[in-house]
Design an enzyme around this catalytic site. Structure first.
Site, short mmCIF file in Angstrom:
data_model
loop_
_atom_site.label_atom_id
_atom_site.label_comp_id
_atom_site.label_asym_id
_atom_site.label_seq_id
_atom_site.Cartn_x
_atom_site.Cartn_y
_atom_site.Cartn_z
N ASP A 120 -6.89 -6.23 -6.38
CA ASP A 120 -6.47 -7.09 -5.26
C ASP A 120 -7.57 -8.09 -4.94
O ASP A 120 -8.18 -8.04 -3.87
CB ASP A 120 -6.14 -6.20 -4.04
CG ASP A 120 -5.56 -7.00 -2.89
OD1 ASP A 120 -5.09 -8.13 -3.12
OD2 ASP A 120 -5.58 -6.48 -1.75
N ASP A 147 -15.99 -2.47 -3.99
CA ASP A 147 -16.00 -3.74 -3.26
C ASP A 147 -17.45 -4.22 -3.18
O ASP A 147 -18.38 -3.41 -3.12
CB ASP A 147 -15.41 -3.59 -1.86
CG ASP A 147 -14.96 -4.92 -1.26
OD1 ASP A 147 -13.73 -5.17 -1.23
OD2 ASP A 147 -15.82 -5.72 -0.85
N SER A 148 -17.61 -5.55 -3.16
CA SER A 148 -18.98 -6.09 -3.11
C SER A 148 -19.54 -6.12 -1.69
O SER A 148 -20.75 -6.31 -1.51
CB SER A 148 -19.01 -7.49 -3.72
OG SER A 148 -18.07 -8.30 -3.05
N ARG A 163 0.85 -1.21 0.00
CA ARG A 163 0.00 0.00 0.00
C ARG A 163 0.87 1.24 0.00
O ARG A 163 0.60 2.21 -0.71
CB ARG A 163 -0.88 0.02 1.26
CG ARG A 163 -1.95 -1.04 1.27
CD ARG A 163 -2.57 -1.15 2.66
NE ARG A 163 -3.61 -2.16 2.66
CZ ARG A 163 -3.90 -2.95 3.68
NH1 ARG A 163 -3.23 -2.84 4.81
NH2 ARG A 163 -4.87 -3.83 3.59
N CYS A 192 -3.26 -13.60 -4.46
CA CYS A 192 -2.93 -14.19 -3.16
C CYS A 192 -3.16 -15.70 -3.20
O CYS A 192 -3.33 -16.34 -2.18
CB CYS A 192 -3.72 -13.53 -2.04
SG CYS A 192 -5.50 -13.63 -2.25
N PHE A 197 -11.56 -4.17 -5.36
CA PHE A 197 -11.50 -5.07 -4.20
C PHE A 197 -10.87 -4.29 -3.04
O PHE A 197 -9.88 -4.71 -2.45
CB PHE A 197 -10.69 -6.34 -4.51
CG PHE A 197 -11.11 -7.05 -5.77
CD1 PHE A 197 -12.17 -7.96 -5.74
CD2 PHE A 197 -10.48 -6.82 -6.98
CE1 PHE A 197 -12.56 -8.63 -6.89
CE2 PHE A 197 -10.87 -7.47 -8.14
CZ PHE A 197 -11.91 -8.38 -8.11
N1 SAH Z 1 -7.28 -4.48 -1.06
C1 SAH Z 1 -7.86 -4.78 0.24
C2 SAH Z 1 -8.01 -6.27 0.49
C3 SAH Z 1 -8.81 -6.99 -0.54
S1 SAH Z 1 -9.45 -8.50 0.00
C4 SAH Z 1 -7.06 -4.10 1.32
O1 SAH Z 1 -6.06 -3.45 1.03
O2 SAH Z 1 -7.43 -4.23 2.49
C5 SAH Z 1 -10.59 -8.90 -1.25
C6 SAH Z 1 -11.85 -8.07 -1.25
O3 SAH Z 1 -12.57 -8.42 -2.42
C7 SAH Z 1 -12.81 -8.26 -0.10
O4 SAH Z 1 -13.04 -7.03 0.51
C8 SAH Z 1 -14.11 -8.80 -0.73
O5 SAH Z 1 -15.28 -8.24 -0.15
C9 SAH Z 1 -13.96 -8.32 -2.14
N2 SAH Z 1 -14.62 -9.08 -3.20
C10 SAH Z 1 -14.61 -10.42 -3.39
N3 SAH Z 1 -15.21 -10.73 -4.56
C11 SAH Z 1 -15.61 -9.56 -5.12
C12 SAH Z 1 -16.26 -9.20 -6.34
N4 SAH Z 1 -16.61 -10.13 -7.23
N5 SAH Z 1 -16.48 -7.90 -6.58
C13 SAH Z 1 -16.13 -6.95 -5.69
N6 SAH Z 1 -15.48 -7.24 -4.53
C14 SAH Z 1 -15.23 -8.51 -4.25
#
Ligand code: SAH
Length: 395
Positions: A299, A249-250, A211, A339, A227
């Site tokens: 991510d 984010d979803s 980050r 990941c 995400f």
């Molecule tokens: N970048 C974030 C961590 C991401 S973790 C950070 O720095 O903290 C992955 C994320 O993807 C989660 O918050 C989850 O809610 C989201 N997610 C999973 N599938 C998704 C989708 N199809 N569309 C949008 N968000 C999604």
């Protein structure tokens, strides 16, 4: 102590100190150990090889702990491993800019199946093996001695526990119930973390360094954080002078917490736009609207939980990255992560190359992201390496 005899020809990994013995490599178990008991592993000639946790239900029948026959795996052995792991995070925490990190990372910290995350004065624990479950009283006691936390909360992941024949848990192990919102500091930025309800153990501290690194490229730029969860990349970008950040984010809880985090850090919310949506859908909406960005972060959650899922996952990663590339301004930056432990860096680069070709773009890899020091990779356990990312300049 019960002896477990290894099949002939299966010694190599054990000698090289890989901590797993699969059930197929076991010749015979001389007795009836309970799940989580410590057993003595011997080779076909009857020579000592290692001590380890036994579990008859798991594909990984033994999780090895100690290769020196003269060292007893007793309470002090576990206390010492906990102490060494906690102490090895001292430098990371000494800056005063960060008070959240992973204190114990399972096999990589020689404690297979134990994850401990620190959130200011609260700890979130995941117990993923029957062996660790049995020694938890000692581990909790040692964590209390070392850190005197306000609470220790068990946030064990259900599916991993099932493989070991363990029940699902979500309980206070010691101290008080953690408040709904624990305020933590990472890279000098404040975050509200909901330990009980949040994803994983509450926060993705494995992206701490990435980050900060990405934020250096965002000054004056338009950023799309896909995400976003509770805003790790979003907040670092805004603090570093990004012109505008859109987060997608979803999860409703993630978006709600992200908005709180913007306020908590007194950042300019007029520069921020949060969208609760599926990223794959939303990227197509941006494309249809003709929206473009200077920097895009991808991510996603783990697409390949195992090697067998790799082909499918590769196609999903490719499609996602192809779409993002189409939304970048000329020479824009894509910070893309995986990941999935099953996807190594070389395969990930290949996926990006395919995505570029399909998008009709050219890509330069300008930086390789990895997991941070509190998620160490033990040389004898390459499976512990899971987080990788590429910073791509896209033309
Ligand atoms: N970048 C974030 C961590 C991401 S973790 C950070 O720095 O903290 C992955 C994320 O993807 C989660 O918050 C989850 O809610 C989201 N997610 C999973 N599938 C998704 C989708 N199809 N569309 C949008 N968000 C999604």
């Amino acid at each position: 102590m019960i002896d477990v005899i290894l099949k002939k020809g299966k010694e190599k990994a054990v000698i090289q100190r890989h901590p797993w013995v699969f059930s197929g490599a076991v010749e015979v178990v001389k007795g009836k150990p309970a799940n989580g008991d410590i057993v003595r592993l011997k080779n076909a000639k009857g020579e000592f090889m290692a001590y380890g946790f036994y579990n008859h239900q798991s594909r990984v029948a033994l999780r090895l702990l100690e290769w020196n026959e003269g060292i007893a795996v007793d309470d002090n052995w576990f206390r010492n491993k906990v102490k060494v792991a906690v102490n090895s995070r001292a430098e990371l925490l000494s800056s005063g800019q960060t008070n959240t990190c992973r204190l114990i990372f399972s096999e990589a910290d020689y404690l297979p199946g134990l994850i401990v995350d620190k959130y200011a004065n609260h700890l979130a624990v995941q117990v993923l093996t029957s062996g660790i479950e049995k020694v938890m009283p000692v581990i909790i006691d040692e964590l209390q001695n070392l850190l005197n936390p306000e609470s220790i909360f068990d946030k064990s992941d259900a599916s991993s526990r099932q493989h070991e024949g363990l029940e699902t848990t979500n309980t206070v192990l010691s101290g008080t119930t953690p408040p709904e919102s624990v305020e933590v500091l990472e890279n000098g930025i404040l975050y509200n973390v909901n330990i009980a309800e949040g994803q994983k153990s509450g926060f993705y501290c494995d992206q701490r360094d990435n980050r900060r690194i990405l934020a250096n490229y965002t000054k004056g730029k338009t950023v799309l954080d896909c995400f976003s969860y509770t805003g790790g990349f979003t907040l670092n970008s805004l603090l570093n002078g990004a012109a505008a950040v859109t987060s997608v984010d979803s999860s409703a809880l993630a978006i709600e917490t992200l908005k709180e985090n913007i306020k908590l850090n007194k950042l300019d919310s007029t520069k921020h736009n949060a969208i609760q949506s599926d990223v794959n859908k939303q990227l197509r909406v941006f494309k249809d609207n003709g929206d473009k960005f200077d920097v895009i972060v991808l991510d996603p959650p783990k697409y390949a939980p195992s090697r067998s899922a790799l082909d499918r996952a590769s196609r999903a990663y490719k499609d996602l990255n192809r779409l993002a590339m189409l939304l970048l301004n000329e020479g824009g930056l894509l910070a893309t992560f995986s990941c999935s432990g099953a996807m190594d860096m070389e395969s990930f680069k290949q996926v990006l190359a395919w995505a570029a070709l399909d998008a009709g773009k050219q890509v330069q890899f300008i930086y390789q992201f990895c997991q941070p020091e509190d998620h160490p990779i033990r040389s004898s356990f390459p499976e512990g390496e899971y987080l990788k990312g590429l910073l791509c300049r896209v033309f």
